[in-house]
Design a protein around this motif. Structure first.
Motif, PDB file in Angstrom:
ATOM      1  N   PHE A 273       0.831  -1.201   0.000  1.00 40.42           N
ATOM      2  CA  PHE A 273       0.000   0.000   0.000  1.00 40.42           C
ATOM      3  C   PHE A 273       0.871   1.260   0.000  1.00 40.42           C
ATOM      4  CE2 PHE A 273      -2.065   3.226   2.798  1.00 40.42           C
ATOM      5  CZ  PHE A 273      -3.009   3.665   1.883  1.00 40.42           C
ATOM      6  N   PHE A 274       1.865   1.298   0.884  1.00 44.24           N
ATOM      7  CA  PHE A 274       2.716   2.484   0.947  1.00 44.24           C
ATOM      8  C   PHE A 274       3.535   2.643  -0.333  1.00 44.24           C
ATOM      9  CE2 PHE A 274       2.185   2.344   5.696  1.00 44.24           C
ATOM     10  CZ  PHE A 274       1.521   3.552   5.748  1.00 44.24           C
ATOM     11  N   ALA A 275       3.989   1.519  -0.886  1.00 47.59           N
ATOM     12  CA  ALA A 275       4.732   1.596  -2.147  1.00 47.59           C
ATOM     13  C   ALA A 275       3.850   2.194  -3.242  1.00 47.59           C
ATOM     14  CB  ALA A 275       5.211   0.209  -2.550  1.00 47.59           C
ATOM     15  N   LEU A 276       2.566   1.798  -3.270  1.00 49.82           N
ATOM     16  CA  LEU A 276       1.652   2.322  -4.288  1.00 49.82           C
ATOM     17  C   LEU A 276       1.431   3.819  -4.102  1.00 49.82           C
ATOM     18  CD1 LEU A 276      -1.005  -0.535  -4.436  1.00 49.82           C
ATOM     19  CD2 LEU A 276       0.608   0.091  -6.217  1.00 49.82           C
ATOM     20  N   VAL A 277       1.299   4.244  -2.829  1.00 50.63           N
ATOM     21  CA  VAL A 277       1.110   5.678  -2.565  1.00 50.63           C
ATOM     22  C   VAL A 277       2.350   6.453  -3.015  1.00 50.63           C
ATOM     23  CG1 VAL A 277       0.855   7.388  -0.739  1.00 50.63           C
ATOM     24  CG2 VAL A 277      -0.537   5.329  -0.695  1.00 50.63           C
ATOM     25  N   ILE A 278       3.523   5.925  -2.665  1.00 48.85           N
ATOM     26  CA  ILE A 278       4.761   6.624  -3.027  1.00 48.85           C
ATOM     27  C   ILE A 278       4.895   6.709  -4.550  1.00 48.85           C
ATOM     28  CG2 ILE A 278       7.283   6.403  -2.999  1.00 48.85           C
ATOM     29  CD1 ILE A 278       6.923   5.215  -0.140  1.00 48.85           C
ATOM     30  N   LEU A 279       4.557   5.615  -5.241  1.00 46.85           N
ATOM     31  CA  LEU A 279       4.663   5.625  -6.705  1.00 46.85           C
ATOM     32  C   LEU A 279       3.657   6.604  -7.323  1.00 46.85           C
ATOM     33  CD1 LEU A 279       5.246   1.851  -7.475  1.00 46.85           C
ATOM     34  CD2 LEU A 279       6.822   3.725  -7.882  1.00 46.85           C
ATOM     35  N   THR A 280       2.469   6.734  -6.691  1.00 43.37           N
ATOM     36  CA  THR A 280       1.498   7.712  -7.185  1.00 43.37           C
ATOM     37  C   THR A 280       2.050   9.125  -7.046  1.00 43.37           C
ATOM     38  OG1 THR A 280      -0.281   6.246  -6.511  1.00 43.37           O
ATOM     39  CG2 THR A 280      -0.876   8.526  -6.968  1.00 43.37           C
ATOM     40  N   VAL A 281       2.615   9.424  -5.861  1.00 43.49           N
ATOM     41  CA  VAL A 281       3.222  10.739  -5.650  1.00 43.49           C
ATOM     42  C   VAL A 281       4.340  10.965  -6.668  1.00 43.49           C
ATOM     43  CG1 VAL A 281       4.553  12.140  -4.023  1.00 43.49           C
ATOM     44  CG2 VAL A 281       2.613  10.793  -3.209  1.00 43.49           C
ATOM     45  N   LEU A 282       5.102   9.908  -6.913  1.00 41.64           N
ATOM     46  CA  LEU A 282       6.230  10.006  -7.850  1.00 41.64           C
ATOM     47  C   LEU A 282       5.745  10.327  -9.262  1.00 41.64           C
ATOM     48  CD1 LEU A 282       9.325   9.559  -7.696  1.00 41.64           C
ATOM     49  CD2 LEU A 282       8.910   7.277  -8.614  1.00 41.64           C
ATOM     50  N   THR A 283       4.689   9.648  -9.697  1.00 40.48           N
ATOM     51  CA  THR A 283       4.232   9.868 -11.072  1.00 40.48           C
ATOM     52  C   THR A 283       3.633  11.263 -11.240  1.00 40.48           C
ATOM     53  OG1 THR A 283       3.065   8.831 -12.901  1.00 40.48           O
ATOM     54  CG2 THR A 283       1.916   8.833 -10.833  1.00 40.48           C
ATOM     55  N   VAL A 284       2.957  11.767 -10.179  1.00 43.00           N
ATOM     56  CA  VAL A 284       2.426  13.137 -10.254  1.00 43.00           C
ATOM     57  C   VAL A 284       3.582  14.135 -10.264  1.00 43.00           C
ATOM     58  CG1 VAL A 284       1.033  14.862  -9.072  1.00 43.00           C
ATOM     59  CG2 VAL A 284       0.233  12.521  -9.186  1.00 43.00           C
ATOM     60  N   THR A 285       4.602  13.876  -9.409  1.00 43.06           N
ATOM     61  CA  THR A 285       5.763  14.764  -9.371  1.00 43.06           C
ATOM     62  C   THR A 285       6.476  14.775 -10.716  1.00 43.06           C
ATOM     63  OG1 THR A 285       6.007  14.023  -7.095  1.00 43.06           O
ATOM     64  CG2 THR A 285       7.777  15.370  -7.991  1.00 43.06           C
TER      65      THR A 285
END
Lengths: 295, 113
Positions: free
Chosen positions: B18-30
């Motif tokens: 779950f945390f990896a998915l959140v971090i990757l979402t933040v990464l793709t938006v960034t």
């Protein structure tokens, strides 16, 4: 056999065999779902490879923060759904009920955000086909112009009007048209529609922050096709979310009734697989529609 | 109490995914805030594939499942790749007959025929 394992169908040897068969069936169903969506992804790929300018322009109307919010909501719901399967396997009934309820809430939150986005698109006339006209005038004036164009007078393009266009939009195409040869703007794109020549963008709806004003100009022709693809892809996805919410509600009722046990939790597991596929499709839709960038 | 009919995913793994998915979402938006030119799509899709793999392997149990489910799914992906790939092969063939992104005849319709 039937008294100790009430959910075991007679044509299966063991609960495990029944579970594995059911799971294979669900995986086959999920592949058909992927193939269903791949038709739309194909339309997206073909249209974007041919007209990258339309996608670079039109995606600016989408609010990527709302898209990111929806991504986080859907990821959270996937997490609680996966956790609820674990809770069912461990016979933690109350936890399972709570997690299913949270998943339903997340799904509803997703659809609420989608509703806000759709409503805004509707108000801003960011719609597919002939309905696309984001530079809409107030209703009364638009109606007057409509009558005008029905008389086929307003549709004749005056080259001199080009200088009054907002944002330094250049419509030199108007000057290229010989006066004897008058053209009618194609139905659909605002392209050659004089309706928005005098339109002041600041007079638009108060919710316009939801659909940011594009900074990349000029607008390419046929921008409305992006919204056709957008509404079809997100719409089909939203229908799947709706189906998922209904299924999870059914699971919630069955869980509170005490239907599930560590020996029989297949409906929760299979619905979870479906819910994850819906999440998976959104994981691709989000960057493809909201995060196109200025390519 | 291990379940006899299916693997139980440890809670730690669920939380980490779950945390990896959140971090990757933040990464793709960034990443979308910066312009990498023609790599924009590549970066966005790489992150999406990473996220999808995490969901498939751990949330959808493929990591622990019998490999047949994975074979079915990968087979499906191969057909999707064939479908989109073959469709893209000739999709630019008709661009010559299109004038200013309109099908022939759309733009040159006279007002008063």
């Amino acid at each position: 056999m039937s008294t100790t394992q009430p959910h075991l169908a007679s044509h299966f040897n063991s609960p495990q065999q029944q579970f594995d068969s059911g799971k294979l069936g669900i995986w086959l169903f999920l592949t058909t779902e992927i193939l269903l969506f791949s038709g739309l992804f194909c339309a997206y790929a073909v249209y974007r490879s041919n007209h990258p300018d339309i996608f670079a322009f039109a995606h600016q109307y989408l609010n990527k923060w709302l898209g990111a919010l929806n991504t986080l909501i859907l990821i959270s719901s996937s997490f609680t759904m996966a956790w609820s399967v674990r809770a069912a396997q461990l016979n933690q009934k109350n936890l399972c009920t709570t997690l299913l309820a949270i998943t339903i809430l997340c799904g509803s939150a997703f659809l609420s955000v989608k509703y806000i986005e759709y409503k805004n698109k509707w108000q801003e006339h960011l719609l597919p086909g002939p309905r696309y006209n984001p530079r809409e005038l107030p209703p009364a004036e638009a109606e007057a112009l409509d009558d005008q164009s029905r008389d086929r007078k307003g549709a004749t393009w005056e080259g001199g009007a080009a200088s009054t266009l907002p944002h330094g939009r250049s419509l030199t195409v108007a000057a290229l048209i010989p006066p004897t040869e008058t053209f009618r703007a194609p139905i659909g794109p605002a392209g050659l529609n004089p309706a928005w020549v005098d339109n002041d963008r600041s007079s638009r709806f108060s919710m316009s922050w939801l659909a940011p004003t594009p900074s990349l100009e000029p607008e390419p022709n046929n921008t409305h096709i992006f919204f056709g693809i957008y509404f079809l892809m997100t719409g089909l996805h939203a229908i799947h979310v709706l189906v998922g919410i209904s299924l999870i509600t059914w699971l919630l009722l069955r869980t509170t009734r005490g239907d599930f046990s560590p020996q029989y939790f297949a409906p929760i597991d299979f619905t979870a697989l479906y819910w994850h596929i819906v999440d998976l499709i959104w994981i691709f839709l989000f960057p493809l529609l909201y995060l196109i960038g200025n390519t | 109490m291990p379940s006899p009919i299916a693997h139980i995913v440890p809670f730690k793994i669920l939380l980490r995914v779950f945390f990896a998915l959140v971090i990757l979402t933040v990464l793709t938006v960034t990443a979308s805030e910066f312009n990498f030119g023609r790599f924009n799509l590549f970066i966005a899709l790489t992150i999406a594939v990473l996220k999808a793999s995490l969901v498939l392997l751990f949330f959808m149990h493929l990591f622990w499942d019998k490999p047949f489910n994975a074979i079915v799914f990968i087979g499906c992906l191969i057909f999707v790749a064939l479908f989109i790939g073959l469709a893209l092969l000739d999709s630019t063939q008709y661009q010559n007959s299109i004038h200013q992104q309109q099908a022939p005849g759309v733009q040159h319709k006279p007002l008063h025929p």
